[in-house]
Design an enzyme around this catalytic site. Structure first.
Site, short mmCIF file in Angstrom:
data_model
loop_
_atom_site.label_atom_id
_atom_site.label_comp_id
_atom_site.label_asym_id
_atom_site.label_seq_id
_atom_site.Cartn_x
_atom_site.Cartn_y
_atom_site.Cartn_z
N THR A 133 0.83 -1.20 0.00
CA THR A 133 0.00 0.00 0.00
C THR A 133 0.87 1.26 0.00
O THR A 133 1.80 1.37 0.78
CB THR A 133 -0.90 0.04 1.26
OG1 THR A 133 -0.10 -0.24 2.41
CG2 THR A 133 -2.02 -0.98 1.17
N ALA A 135 0.29 5.26 0.72
CA ALA A 135 -0.71 6.02 1.46
C ALA A 135 -1.58 6.89 0.56
O ALA A 135 -2.81 6.93 0.72
CB ALA A 135 -0.02 6.89 2.52
N LYS A 186 11.03 -6.30 4.14
CA LYS A 186 10.94 -5.71 2.79
C LYS A 186 11.44 -4.27 2.77
O LYS A 186 11.93 -3.80 1.74
CB LYS A 186 9.51 -5.83 2.27
CG LYS A 186 8.46 -5.04 3.03
CD LYS A 186 8.25 -3.62 2.51
CE LYS A 186 7.30 -2.83 3.37
NZ LYS A 186 7.13 -1.44 2.88
N ASP A 239 4.13 -6.96 -0.73
CA ASP A 239 4.67 -5.67 -0.28
C ASP A 239 6.10 -5.49 -0.77
O ASP A 239 6.52 -4.37 -1.11
CB ASP A 239 4.62 -5.62 1.25
CG ASP A 239 4.53 -4.20 1.78
OD1 ASP A 239 4.53 -3.26 0.98
OD2 ASP A 239 4.45 -4.04 3.00
N THR A 243 7.29 -2.19 -2.94
CA THR A 243 8.26 -1.28 -2.33
C THR A 243 9.57 -1.25 -3.10
O THR A 243 10.30 -0.25 -3.04
CB THR A 243 8.52 -1.69 -0.87
OG1 THR A 243 7.28 -1.94 -0.22
CG2 THR A 243 9.24 -0.59 -0.11
N ARG A 250 9.58 5.39 0.35
CA ARG A 250 10.63 6.18 0.99
C ARG A 250 11.92 5.38 1.13
O ARG A 250 13.02 5.94 1.05
CB ARG A 250 10.14 6.65 2.36
CG ARG A 250 9.05 7.70 2.29
CD ARG A 250 8.33 7.91 3.60
NE ARG A 250 7.50 6.77 3.94
CZ ARG A 250 6.64 6.75 4.95
NH1 ARG A 250 6.52 7.80 5.72
NH2 ARG A 250 5.91 5.68 5.20
N ASN A 251 11.79 4.07 1.33
CA ASN A 251 12.99 3.24 1.45
C ASN A 251 13.70 3.10 0.10
O ASN A 251 14.92 3.18 0.03
CB ASN A 251 12.59 1.87 2.00
CG ASN A 251 12.06 1.96 3.42
OD1 ASN A 251 12.79 2.20 4.36
ND2 ASN A 251 10.75 1.78 3.56
N VAL A 274 9.63 9.05 7.23
CA VAL A 274 10.41 8.05 7.96
C VAL A 274 10.68 6.87 7.03
O VAL A 274 9.75 6.21 6.58
CB VAL A 274 9.67 7.56 9.22
CG1 VAL A 274 10.49 6.50 9.94
CG2 VAL A 274 9.39 8.74 10.15
N GLU A 276 11.61 3.57 7.34
CA GLU A 276 11.74 2.60 8.43
C GLU A 276 12.87 1.61 8.20
O GLU A 276 13.48 1.11 9.14
CB GLU A 276 10.42 1.83 8.62
CG GLU A 276 9.32 2.63 9.30
CD GLU A 276 9.50 2.74 10.81
OE1 GLU A 276 10.60 2.47 11.33
OE2 GLU A 276 8.52 3.12 11.48
#
Length: 328
Positions: A133, A135, A186, A239, A243, A250-251, A274, A276
């Protein structure tokens, strides 16, 4: 029957989940640490700080007081993983189900979020929501599917009925650890895929990294009690693919910057987002070593983020590893 939902965390993902919870017209209470988020949501039905430009449902109300969540029927907990314990310890005990939506492992203990939650809120049923997902897409009502993992099947069905929407499809599981491990691992692998993109190593390299990264995820997950089918599902492989394939992650964006030669400190300086995976990498590397699980891609990302090795050095290490059977 669950009525009002509370969401703890006013970032992009917390706001998007509030949008899901409010889509049926039920009042949804969004707790945010930032006063400007509370004001923006209540005055203009928009989170201008973290999700600008997306109109929010009128049933969403924001607050800066955790005590306001006491009469919510369930709580979606969307605080960053390293702040999970402090937030849950400050939350009054209500016994309402806690749906954990953050992806990571606690730095000081290598515990997963559901283990932290059980220590801080022992009276609350614990669930995990995780899956492929972004956001902004969820907030716009674009189709998405997630894993909703909870050991008590009855609680799971009640939560699913409250959160399910035509555009948001939760699939039930009882494998809480597996759902969490997929989401945590992930994020680290996405940094590696971003490095591949930033270094312009090609789509073949990215595909190979995703495949071998999934093998690392599976080895670690099985060692920590996860089920293989969970890791191959939405919260694991699903996921991972998302990603590792988009700069909306963001990663992935962090890894891309590293691959382009930028410093980790510079890339992590923006406090509004962030990544993570940057926090998870050293914890996961340590947990893998303690479990005797070989995770060379995770080790490479950790070395890169810590400054122990350069991009060229970690690539050389990975490409110099002995050839072996694919199942190993």
């Amino acid at each position: 029957m669950i009525g009002r939902i509370g969401v703890i965390g006013g970032g992009a993902w917390g706001t998007a989940l509030a949008q899901v919870a409010a889509a049926g017209g039920e009042e949804t209470l969004l707790w945010a640490r930032e006063p400007e988020v509370v004001e923006s949501v209540n005055a203009g039905h928009e989170n201008r700080l973290f999700l600008a430009g997306i109109p929010l449902h009128e049933a969403i109300r924001a607050t800066g007081a955790l005590d306001d969540l006491l009469d919510c029927g369930a709580l979606l907990v969307v605080t960053p993983a390293q702040h999970m314990r402090s937030v849950l310890s400050s939350l009054p005990r209500t016994g309402a189900p806690l749906i954990l939506c953050s992806k990571g492992m606690e730095e000081s203990t290598t515990k997963l979020m559901h283990q932290v939650a059980r220590e801080e809120q022992p009276d609350a049923p614990i669930a995990v929501l995780s899956g492929p997902t972004f956001a902004h897409e969820v907030a716009l009502g674009l189709p998405a599917a997630v894993t909703l993992a909870v050991e008590d099947q009855g609680v799971g069905e009640t939560l699913r009925s409250r959160l399910a929407r035509p555009f948001f499809r939760p699939y039930l599981s009882t494998d809480v650890a597996g759902a969490e491990i997929g989401g945590a691992v992930k994020n680290v692998l996405a940094i590696a895929c971003g490095v591949v993109e930033g270094r312009r190593l090609g789509l073949n390299a990215r595909s190979a990294l995703i495949s071998r990264g999934f093998a690392e995820m599976t080895r670690f997950g099985l060692a920590r009690g996860a089920r293989a089918e969970t890791l191959a599902g939405l919260s694991g492989l699903g996921d991972l693919v998302l990603t590792c394939s988009s700069e909306n992650s963001r990663n992935f964006s962090l890894g891309k910057g590293l691959g382009e030669g930028r410093a980790a400190a510079e890339l992590l300086a923006d406090r509004r987002t962030v990544a993570e995976g940057a926090h998870t990498a050293p914890v996961l590397h340590r947990a893998a070593a303690e479990a005797g699980v070989d995770m060379p891609i995770v080790a490479a990302v950790n070395a890169l983020l810590s400054g122990e090795a350069s991009v060229d050095q970690v690539l050389e290490r990975l490409l110099a590893r002995p050839l072996r059977s694919e199942g190993v």
